[in-house]
Design a protein around this motif. Sequence first.
Motif, mmCIF file in Angstrom:
data_model
loop_
_atom_site.group_PDB
_atom_site.id
_atom_site.type_symbol
_atom_site.label_atom_id
_atom_site.label_comp_id
_atom_site.label_asym_id
_atom_site.label_seq_id
_atom_site.Cartn_x
_atom_site.Cartn_y
_atom_site.Cartn_z
ATOM 1 N N MET A 1 0.847 -1.197 0.000
ATOM 2 C CA MET A 1 0.000 0.000 0.000
ATOM 3 C C MET A 1 0.886 1.252 0.000
ATOM 4 O O MET A 1 1.652 1.459 0.935
ATOM 5 C CB MET A 1 -0.872 -0.021 1.270
ATOM 6 N N ASP A 2 0.800 2.021 -1.058
ATOM 7 C CA ASP A 2 1.584 3.262 -1.129
ATOM 8 C C ASP A 2 0.681 4.444 -0.802
ATOM 9 O O ASP A 2 -0.355 4.644 -1.445
ATOM 10 C CB ASP A 2 2.196 3.408 -2.531
ATOM 11 N N ILE A 3 1.084 5.180 0.190
ATOM 12 C CA ILE A 3 0.231 6.248 0.713
ATOM 13 C C ILE A 3 0.989 7.574 0.673
ATOM 14 O O ILE A 3 2.177 7.627 1.044
ATOM 15 C CB ILE A 3 -0.184 5.941 2.180
ATOM 16 N N ILE A 4 0.289 8.594 0.227
ATOM 17 C CA ILE A 4 0.858 9.949 0.288
ATOM 18 C C ILE A 4 0.064 10.744 1.322
ATOM 19 O O ILE A 4 -1.165 10.702 1.343
ATOM 20 C CB ILE A 4 0.800 10.643 -1.089
ATOM 21 N N VAL A 5 0.794 11.424 2.170
ATOM 22 C CA VAL A 5 0.148 12.255 3.195
ATOM 23 C C VAL A 5 0.572 13.705 2.978
ATOM 24 O O VAL A 5 1.769 13.999 2.946
ATOM 25 C CB VAL A 5 0.550 11.807 4.624
ATOM 26 N N CYS A 6 -0.406 14.573 2.784
ATOM 27 C CA CYS A 6 -0.091 15.996 2.656
ATOM 28 C C CYS A 6 -0.137 16.645 4.029
ATOM 29 O O CYS A 6 -1.108 16.454 4.774
ATOM 30 C CB CYS A 6 -1.087 16.678 1.723
ATOM 31 N N MET A 7 0.909 17.354 4.366
ATOM 32 C CA MET A 7 0.986 17.959 5.694
ATOM 33 C C MET A 7 1.358 19.432 5.602
ATOM 34 O O MET A 7 2.031 19.861 4.669
ATOM 35 C CB MET A 7 2.004 17.220 6.565
ATOM 36 N N LYS A 8 0.912 20.170 6.583
ATOM 37 C CA LYS A 8 1.184 21.610 6.600
ATOM 38 C C LYS A 8 1.870 22.006 7.898
ATOM 39 O O LYS A 8 1.559 21.470 8.958
ATOM 40 C CB LYS A 8 -0.135 22.379 6.466
ATOM 41 N N ASP A 22 2.749 44.403 9.075
ATOM 42 C CA ASP A 22 1.988 44.730 7.860
ATOM 43 C C ASP A 22 0.479 44.587 8.073
ATOM 44 O O ASP A 22 -0.311 44.932 7.187
ATOM 45 C CB ASP A 22 2.453 43.850 6.689
ATOM 46 N N GLY A 23 0.074 44.059 9.228
ATOM 47 C CA GLY A 23 -1.347 43.905 9.522
ATOM 48 C C GLY A 23 -2.023 42.801 8.737
ATOM 49 O O GLY A 23 -3.238 42.609 8.833
ATOM 50 N N ARG A 24 -1.244 42.041 7.963
ATOM 51 C CA ARG A 24 -1.857 41.000 7.123
ATOM 52 C C ARG A 24 -1.220 39.630 7.327
ATOM 53 O O ARG A 24 -1.536 38.676 6.617
ATOM 54 C CB ARG A 24 -1.732 41.379 5.639
ATOM 55 N N SER A 25 -0.271 39.586 8.219
ATOM 56 C CA SER A 25 0.388 38.292 8.447
ATOM 57 C C SER A 25 0.663 38.123 9.936
ATOM 58 O O SER A 25 0.571 39.073 10.712
ATOM 59 C CB SER A 25 1.706 38.216 7.661
ATOM 60 N N ILE A 26 1.017 36.897 10.280
ATOM 61 C CA ILE A 26 1.328 36.597 11.679
ATOM 62 C C ILE A 26 2.793 36.923 11.925
ATOM 63 O O ILE A 26 3.650 36.636 11.082
ATOM 64 C CB ILE A 26 1.037 35.104 11.947
ATOM 65 N N ASP A 27 3.082 37.513 13.060
ATOM 66 C CA ASP A 27 4.474 37.779 13.421
ATOM 67 C C ASP A 27 5.129 36.456 13.797
ATOM 68 O O ASP A 27 4.760 35.830 14.795
ATOM 69 C CB ASP A 27 4.501 38.755 14.607
ATOM 70 N N SER A 28 6.082 36.036 12.975
ATOM 71 C CA SER A 28 6.662 34.707 13.195
ATOM 72 C C SER A 28 7.859 34.736 14.139
ATOM 73 O O SER A 28 8.444 33.685 14.423
ATOM 74 C CB SER A 28 7.070 34.080 11.852
ATOM 75 N N ALA A 29 8.230 35.922 14.637
ATOM 76 C CA ALA A 29 9.404 36.012 15.523
ATOM 77 C C ALA A 29 9.174 35.176 16.779
ATOM 78 O O ALA A 29 8.215 35.412 17.522
ATOM 79 C CB ALA A 29 9.665 37.470 15.884
ATOM 80 N N GLY A 30 10.033 34.216 16.974
ATOM 81 C CA GLY A 30 9.967 33.381 18.175
ATOM 82 C C GLY A 30 8.791 32.425 18.212
ATOM 83 O O GLY A 30 8.512 31.809 19.241
ATOM 84 N N LEU A 31 8.098 32.296 17.093
ATOM 85 C CA LEU A 31 6.904 31.445 17.060
ATOM 86 C C LEU A 31 7.295 29.991 16.791
ATOM 87 O O LEU A 31 8.025 29.696 15.840
ATOM 88 C CB LEU A 31 5.980 31.958 15.943
ATOM 89 N N GLU A 32 6.826 29.096 17.646
ATOM 90 C CA GLU A 32 7.091 27.664 17.431
ATOM 91 C C GLU A 32 6.089 27.127 16.413
ATOM 92 O O GLU A 32 4.946 27.578 16.360
ATOM 93 C CB GLU A 32 6.924 26.900 18.745
ATOM 94 N N HIS A 33 6.526 26.170 15.620
ATOM 95 C CA HIS A 33 5.634 25.574 14.628
ATOM 96 C C HIS A 33 5.528 24.065 14.842
ATOM 97 O O HIS A 33 6.406 23.458 15.438
ATOM 98 C CB HIS A 33 6.142 25.857 13.211
ATOM 99 N N ILE A 34 4.464 23.515 14.323
ATOM 100 C CA ILE A 34 4.219 22.069 14.440
ATOM 101 C C ILE A 34 3.607 21.564 13.128
ATOM 102 O O ILE A 34 3.216 22.362 12.274
ATOM 103 C CB ILE A 34 3.247 21.748 15.604
ATOM 104 N N ILE A 35 3.509 20.247 12.994
ATOM 105 C CA ILE A 35 2.706 19.676 11.913
ATOM 106 C C ILE A 35 1.247 19.871 12.328
ATOM 107 O O ILE A 35 0.893 19.595 13.478
ATOM 108 C CB ILE A 35 2.992 18.168 11.750
ATOM 109 N N SER A 36 0.426 20.345 11.417
ATOM 110 C CA SER A 36 -0.985 20.549 11.752
ATOM 111 C C SER A 36 -1.549 19.241 12.330
ATOM 112 O O SER A 36 -1.388 18.167 11.740
ATOM 113 C CB SER A 36 -1.761 20.968 10.513
ATOM 114 N N PRO A 37 -2.171 19.301 13.509
ATOM 115 C CA PRO A 37 -2.533 18.066 14.228
ATOM 116 C C PRO A 37 -3.369 17.063 13.422
ATOM 117 O O PRO A 37 -3.148 15.859 13.528
ATOM 118 C CB PRO A 37 -3.319 18.588 15.427
ATOM 119 N N TYR A 38 -4.309 17.542 12.604
ATOM 120 C CA TYR A 38 -5.119 16.584 11.827
ATOM 121 C C TYR A 38 -4.263 15.902 10.750
ATOM 122 O O TYR A 38 -4.479 14.735 10.420
ATOM 123 C CB TYR A 38 -6.325 17.291 11.211
ATOM 124 N N ASP A 39 -3.295 16.645 10.205
ATOM 125 C CA ASP A 39 -2.368 16.033 9.236
ATOM 126 C C ASP A 39 -1.537 14.947 9.938
ATOM 127 O O ASP A 39 -1.226 13.903 9.359
ATOM 128 C CB ASP A 39 -1.418 17.080 8.650
#
Lengths: 249, 379
Positions: A1-8, A22-39
């Motif tokens: 079974m070959d499976i592809i998983v798309c993750m963000k 800029d008022g249109r984006s998230i300030d990424s300074a010092g922001l931790e990131h993760i794989i989106s939990p449902y992915d």
Amino acid sequence: MDIIVCMKRVPDSAARIQIGGDGRSIDSAGLEHIISPYDEMALERALQIKEEQGGTVTVVCLGAAEAAKEIRQALAMGADQALHIKSDVGYRDPLTTARILADHLKGRTFDMLLFGKQSIDADNSAIGVMVATLLDLPAVSLVTKLDAADGKATVEREAEAGAEVIEVALPAVFTAQRGLAEPRYPSIKGIMQAKKKPIEEAQAPEEAALITLEALEPPPARTGGRIVGEGVEAVPELVRLLRSEAKVL
Amino acid sequence: MNFAFTEEQEDLREAARAFLADHSSGEQVRHAMETEHGFDPDVWKRVGAELGFCGVTVPEKHGGIGLGSVELTGLMEVMGEHLLCAPFFSTVCLAGTALRIGGDEAQKQEHLPALAAGQKIATLAHSEAGRGFDPLDFGCTAEPDGADFRLRGTKRYVIDGGVAELLIVAARAPGSDGEAGVSLFLVSAGSEGVTRRPLASMDQTRRQAEIRFDDVRVPASARLGGEGQGADILCRTLDLAAVALAAEQVGGAQRCLDLSVAYAKEREQFGRPIGSFQAIKHKCADMMLRVESARSAAYYAACAAADDATELPRAASLAKVYCSEAYFACAGEAIQIHGGVGFTWEYDPHVHFKRAQGSSVLLGDPAYHRERIARELAL
């Protein structure tokens, strides 16, 4: 079974989000990131199926160069290989995202294509079924149980007051709902092996935006609570306020 | 010399941090402390079998990952942050290390895979009541009896001695003294003549036991290393374990600082956060100085351990002294900054305080290690 998983790659759900200058984006300074939990749940089920039946798990991630860290985590969890479609675009509408993913998935052989039901930052719940449409594949969303054998999958999906059981011919697309699988932690062995696994790199095309994000606003600051009375005498007033002011009833 | 962790080492620490954040919270630690053996068997099983932490320094051919002291140091630091209650230190840092450096191939093949998988709990039994911290100051004897040995004596302060299935026991030839005649023996805890008694200790996150050996018969094949090699194996094991323990203390000290800073920002007095008062600022700044200096000492000792450097004994003692004092001081200050709630059961500083005190005297208190450093300086 070959499976592809798309993750963000998404900001950590425990992080305190600040809006950028800029008022249109998230300030990424010092922001931790993760794989989106449902992915991550989709990935876990894919890994379980691979361990049960053999085959491969490939993760596909459309995101910034920094997403290499989350891709490495997916490989450490047990995915065999990865495709990193690099892009510095902060916000992209769902259809454009789906088109880019579909373009890179076209021509690849797989039995199942898995997504989380939604990313926890954009919350569009759109990409999985859009990609399925673009690839002309059947799709089942909100999957809480997924088994595959003999060229078909048996899935359970959330319904209004229970569960639907669906059988679908493979290849097909599924989006994971909470309950599908509890993601594992990467083992030391997995972490050490991850660096030897192949990561294919591609560049996302620059496409004209179909939707433009004009502004982000923080939620209104929480105000202090109000004591409307004491004992059962206060209940009617409380109910009235919940209905007319808070509008939650 | 590079004091920065590699990408893989950082990933490893992050995986440990993610797991322990979910399974070793303050509440979970307090719950584990109240159980009979002081740890949650399910968490321990996952640490060994699922995450593979127990095999970090075990060679691949014996079922481990084959990494070194730097990776172990990184893991221990994270475990210290989260006050992990598990027989990891005893199994991996003490018994696993002794087996790895002193065992013959047959002994390694027999025991290391189970230790690496977390399927077997093991410990080192070397210290005794009424003796100093010198690892060779003990009286338990191993008397030859035909092809076997008979062990006699009582060990105290044996970490996880109440649950360990495999004991590595330090014993000496009758009448011997100092380095001479010291041997280490692999002993099944279920052997006839082995009696165990749990000891009450200040640090409930790490249990200790007294173990009596009444004419316990062990075959010659259970001895680690050849005749006369026991003292070297024991001392080296304890140096490596002291480095790992120092790293755990750094993690604990860092957590005390983090808890204090968070509380100082949140707790208000006279209409402003207590962290805005100079007295609290200075306490936190002093804690950070101690934490960073302790971390440097522990990482340097880890590099010495990984490089098998001749200066390991000195680096290990230096790290053990500094990290013990830094952790104890930070835990004490954390209680002061938290005020009255700091020493209540519900708040973590008091558990750190007890762990800091317990770890401070484990494998030698700061005074003992200062003496060692002085001897290294030929004084």
